[in-house]
Design a protein around this motif. Structure first.
Motif, PDB file in Angstrom:
ATOM      1  N   LYS A  71      28.149  21.971  31.944  1.00  0.00           N
ATOM      2  CA  LYS A  71      27.882  23.250  31.287  1.00  0.00           C
ATOM      3  C   LYS A  71      28.721  24.368  31.869  1.00  0.00           C
ATOM      4  N   ASN A  72      29.020  24.266  33.173  1.00  0.00           N
ATOM      5  CA  ASN A  72      29.722  25.347  33.857  1.00  0.00           C
ATOM      6  C   ASN A  72      30.984  24.814  34.533  1.00  0.00           C
ATOM      7  N   TYR A  73      32.117  25.265  34.083  1.00  0.00           N
ATOM      8  CA  TYR A  73      33.359  24.814  34.703  1.00  0.00           C
ATOM      9  C   TYR A  73      34.457  25.849  34.482  1.00  0.00           C
ATOM     10  N   MET A  74      35.587  25.570  35.103  1.00  0.00           N
ATOM     11  CA  MET A  74      36.733  26.471  35.036  1.00  0.00           C
ATOM     12  C   MET A  74      37.949  25.673  34.588  1.00  0.00           C
ATOM     13  N   LEU A  75      38.760  26.255  33.733  1.00  0.00           N
ATOM     14  CA  LEU A  75      40.013  25.623  33.316  1.00  0.00           C
ATOM     15  C   LEU A  75      41.154  26.471  33.853  1.00  0.00           C
ATOM     16  N   ILE A  76      42.026  25.851  34.637  1.00  0.00           N
ATOM     17  CA  ILE A  76      43.131  26.572  35.264  1.00  0.00           C
ATOM     18  C   ILE A  76      44.457  26.024  34.772  1.00  0.00           C
ATOM     19  N   LYS A  77      45.330  26.912  34.350  1.00  0.00           N
ATOM     20  CA  LYS A  77      46.681  26.533  33.938  1.00  0.00           C
ATOM     21  C   LYS A  77      47.657  27.010  35.007  1.00  0.00           C
ATOM     22  N   LEU A  78      48.290  26.038  35.685  1.00  0.00           N
ATOM     23  CA  LEU A  78      49.259  26.324  36.729  1.00  0.00           C
ATOM     24  C   LEU A  78      50.649  26.080  36.147  1.00  0.00           C
ATOM     25  N   ASP A  79      51.318  27.145  35.799  1.00  0.00           N
ATOM     26  CA  ASP A  79      52.583  27.030  35.084  1.00  0.00           C
ATOM     27  C   ASP A  79      53.526  28.097  35.620  1.00  0.00           C
ATOM     28  N   ARG A  80      54.367  28.655  34.773  1.00  0.00           N
ATOM     29  CA  ARG A  80      55.238  29.751  35.217  1.00  0.00           C
ATOM     30  C   ARG A  80      54.403  30.935  35.686  1.00  0.00           C
ATOM     31  N   ILE A 115      49.945  31.891  36.268  1.00  0.00           N
ATOM     32  CA  ILE A 115      48.680  31.209  36.540  1.00  0.00           C
ATOM     33  C   ILE A 115      47.572  31.925  35.783  1.00  0.00           C
ATOM     34  N   GLY A 116      46.863  31.184  34.963  1.00  0.00           N
ATOM     35  CA  GLY A 116      45.753  31.753  34.203  1.00  0.00           C
ATOM     36  C   GLY A 116      44.571  30.825  34.243  1.00  0.00           C
ATOM     37  N   ALA A 117      43.418  31.333  33.836  1.00  0.00           N
ATOM     38  CA  ALA A 117      42.210  30.513  33.866  1.00  0.00           C
ATOM     39  C   ALA A 117      41.220  30.996  32.823  1.00  0.00           C
ATOM     40  N   ALA A 118      40.274  30.133  32.513  1.00  0.00           N
ATOM     41  CA  ALA A 118      39.148  30.479  31.652  1.00  0.00           C
ATOM     42  C   ALA A 118      37.885  29.937  32.307  1.00  0.00           C
ATOM     43  N   LEU A 119      36.818  30.694  32.209  1.00  0.00           N
ATOM     44  CA  LEU A 119      35.523  30.272  32.743  1.00  0.00           C
ATOM     45  C   LEU A 119      34.614  29.889  31.592  1.00  0.00           C
ATOM     46  N   VAL A 120      34.009  28.715  31.677  1.00  0.00           N
ATOM     47  CA  VAL A 120      33.056  28.260  30.672  1.00  0.00           C
ATOM     48  C   VAL A 120      31.683  28.217  31.336  1.00  0.00           C
ATOM     49  N   ILE A 121      30.780  29.045  30.852  1.00  0.00           N
ATOM     50  CA  ILE A 121      29.422  29.140  31.396  1.00  0.00           C
ATOM     51  C   ILE A 121      28.437  28.771  30.295  1.00  0.00           C
ATOM     52  N   ASP A 122      27.613  27.799  30.563  1.00  0.00           N
ATOM     53  CA  ASP A 122      26.652  27.288  29.577  1.00  0.00           C
ATOM     54  C   ASP A 122      27.371  26.901  28.286  1.00  0.00           C
ATOM     55  N   LYS A 123      28.535  26.250  28.465  1.00  0.00           N
ATOM     56  CA  LYS A 123      29.367  25.733  27.367  1.00  0.00           C
ATOM     57  C   LYS A 123      29.973  26.831  26.477  1.00  0.00           C
ATOM     58  N   GLN A 124      29.961  28.081  26.953  1.00  0.00           N
ATOM     59  CA  GLN A 124      30.579  29.178  26.213  1.00  0.00           C
ATOM     60  C   GLN A 124      31.673  29.815  27.066  1.00  0.00           C
ATOM     61  N   VAL A 125      32.821  30.088  26.451  1.00  0.00           N
ATOM     62  CA  VAL A 125      33.906  30.743  27.176  1.00  0.00           C
ATOM     63  C   VAL A 125      33.484  32.159  27.533  1.00  0.00           C
ATOM     64  N   LEU A 126      33.567  32.482  28.809  1.00  0.00           N
ATOM     65  CA  LEU A 126      33.155  33.806  29.293  1.00  0.00           C
ATOM     66  C   LEU A 126      34.202  34.845  28.905  1.00  0.00           C
ATOM     67  N   ARG A 127      33.723  35.937  28.319  1.00  0.00           N
ATOM     68  CA  ARG A 127      34.613  37.025  27.915  1.00  0.00           C
ATOM     69  C   ARG A 127      34.062  38.351  28.417  1.00  0.00           C
ATOM     70  N   SER A 128      34.885  39.393  28.362  1.00  0.00           N
ATOM     71  CA  SER A 128      34.466  40.711  28.837  1.00  0.00           C
ATOM     72  C   SER A 128      35.015  41.786  27.919  1.00  0.00           C
ATOM     73  N   ASP A 129      34.460  42.984  28.045  1.00  0.00           N
ATOM     74  CA  ASP A 129      34.946  44.112  27.254  1.00  0.00           C
ATOM     75  C   ASP A 129      36.390  44.468  27.605  1.00  0.00           C
ATOM     76  N   ASN A 130      36.788  44.139  28.836  1.00  0.00           N
ATOM     77  CA  ASN A 130      38.136  44.472  29.295  1.00  0.00           C
ATOM     78  C   ASN A 130      39.157  43.390  28.963  1.00  0.00           C
ATOM     79  N   ASN A 131      38.686  42.260  28.419  1.00  0.00           N
ATOM     80  CA  ASN A 131      39.553  41.156  27.973  1.00  0.00           C
ATOM     81  C   ASN A 131      40.387  40.541  29.090  1.00  0.00           C
TER      82      ASN A 131
END
Length: 366
Positions: free
Chosen positions: A195-204, A206-222
């Motif tokens: 349900k809770n994990y992180m996806l990390i892209k290590l490339d040119r 570095i970015g990541a996405a957080l998945v909490i309770d199977k939903q991608v975590l987002r914010s007002d600041n994007n």
């Protein structure tokens, strides 16, 4: 804004469409039983969906006498468009509903990438004939307001301050835009039991996405997932990052940093270094990444971390092992972390196409 009757009609119509998508070859009476809608409501809304070329009637059984009962199925001629905007260039592809590729357009980055994007989409949509396009989804490297479509920061793509969705409104197509790692996580979250994990892209970068309770975590600041701009403390002379700060993780372990420091592509490191020196470099990179990562795993109580990107592809299992060791040494005994998973290859335009389908048929309530 929809009035209450219009909103009810919209919700009922979408509910019917979702059921047909999930079940396929379902009868009107079955839909009525599942939804508690009246037979007349089902008849009227199905008639509209047929007229819009979203569904079709199919004959499942033939009677010896009388009219054959007609089941309902999604129209297989529907199309979707997926677009990837990255530092490597622009790729725009059209797909059938079953995921088969119809047409693809690729371009290198140019001085005016908005014009390149528009020309590419014009080319794709020009020969559609009578087939309906459900919509398009765009993946872009950088920070983007996924609601308004405004690109806030686009690395070297040159679209900062451009509202992509507004610029493409002339196509009159439903459109979505996502940060590239968010797109990966959004189309990957249903595949994992955690349900809770992180996806990390290590490339040119570095970015990541957080998945909490199977939903991608987002914010007002994007800006959720700017893992590459977490500070790695302890450097005697921390390097300055493009963001204006010093000591960011991306200045220590991104493909751009490694290649500029070693003066060679990362896929040539192994053949140009002794085995010991190569392992020492990988161990150092793993240590840098594990410092902020172990804190996030502890703070967010993450079950796993998914890795992808050029660094993971080139450095392979040896780097993954070193990173797991370095992270594990920094975690408490009560952590929930189970380990790493790797996405070695993916087609981002296909992921975008899948995102269109999911949002049109399944996630329309969001």
């Amino acid at each position: 804004m929809l009035t209450s009757p219009d909103l009810m009609k919209y919700n009922n119509k979408k509910t019917i469409l979702e059921i047909i998508f999930k079940k396929q070859n379902i009868y009107r009476a079955q839909i009525a039983e599942m939804t508690n809608m009246s037979n007349q409501t089902i008849t009227n809304l199905v008639k509209e969906l047929l007229a819009e070329n979203l569904i079709k009637e199919v004959t499942l059984e033939k009677k010896s006498k009388g009219r054959n009962p007609m089941a309902l199925s999604i129209n297989g001629d529907l199309l979707t468009i997926g677009v990837e905007l990255s530092v490597h260039g622009l790729t725009a592809c059209m797909y059938s509903l079953d995921g088969s590729l119809v047409e693809c357009v690729k371009h290198d980055l140019a001085e005016d990438n908005l014009l390149v994007l528009k020309n590419s989409l014009n080319q794709l949509t020009h020969h559609v004939e009578n087939r309906r396009i459900l919509g398009m989804a765009i993946s872009i490297e950088g920070i983007v307001d996924e609601v308004t479509g405004l690109v806030i920061k686009s690395r070297d793509i040159g679209l900062d301050g451009v509202n992509i969705l507004s610029e493409l409104a002339y196509l009159d197509l439903p459109a979505l835009i996502r940060n590239d790692v968010n797109m990966l996580a959004e189309t990957d979250s249903k595949k994992h039991n955690e349900k809770n994990y992180m996806l990390i892209k290590l490339d040119r970068g570095i970015g990541a996405a957080l998945v909490i309770d199977k939903q991608v975590l987002r914010s007002d600041n994007n800006a959720v997932g700017e893992f590459g701009h977490m500070t790695v403390y302890g450097q005697e002379e921390p390097l300055k990052c493009k963001c204006g700060r010093t000591g960011c993780l991306t200045t220590l372990t991104s493909q751009t940093y490694i290649e500029s420091t070693l003066k060679m592509p990362i896929d040539q490191m192994k053949e140009n270094m002794t085995a010991e020196n190569y392992t020492n470099h990988l161990t150092l990179y793993a240590d840098y990444i594990s410092r902020p990562l172990s804190n996030l795993i502890t703070f967010m109580d993450l079950n796993s971390v998914i890795l992808t990107g050029a660094i993971i592809k080139v450095f392979g299992n040896e780097f993954e092992t070193l990173l797991y060791k370095s992270v594990s040494e920094k975690l408490s005994s009560w952590h929930a972390f189970k380990g790493f998973k790797v996405i070695e290859a993916y087609d981002m335009t296909e992921r975008c196409s899948r995102c269109v389908i999911d949002h049109y048929f399944l996630n329309w309530r969001k």
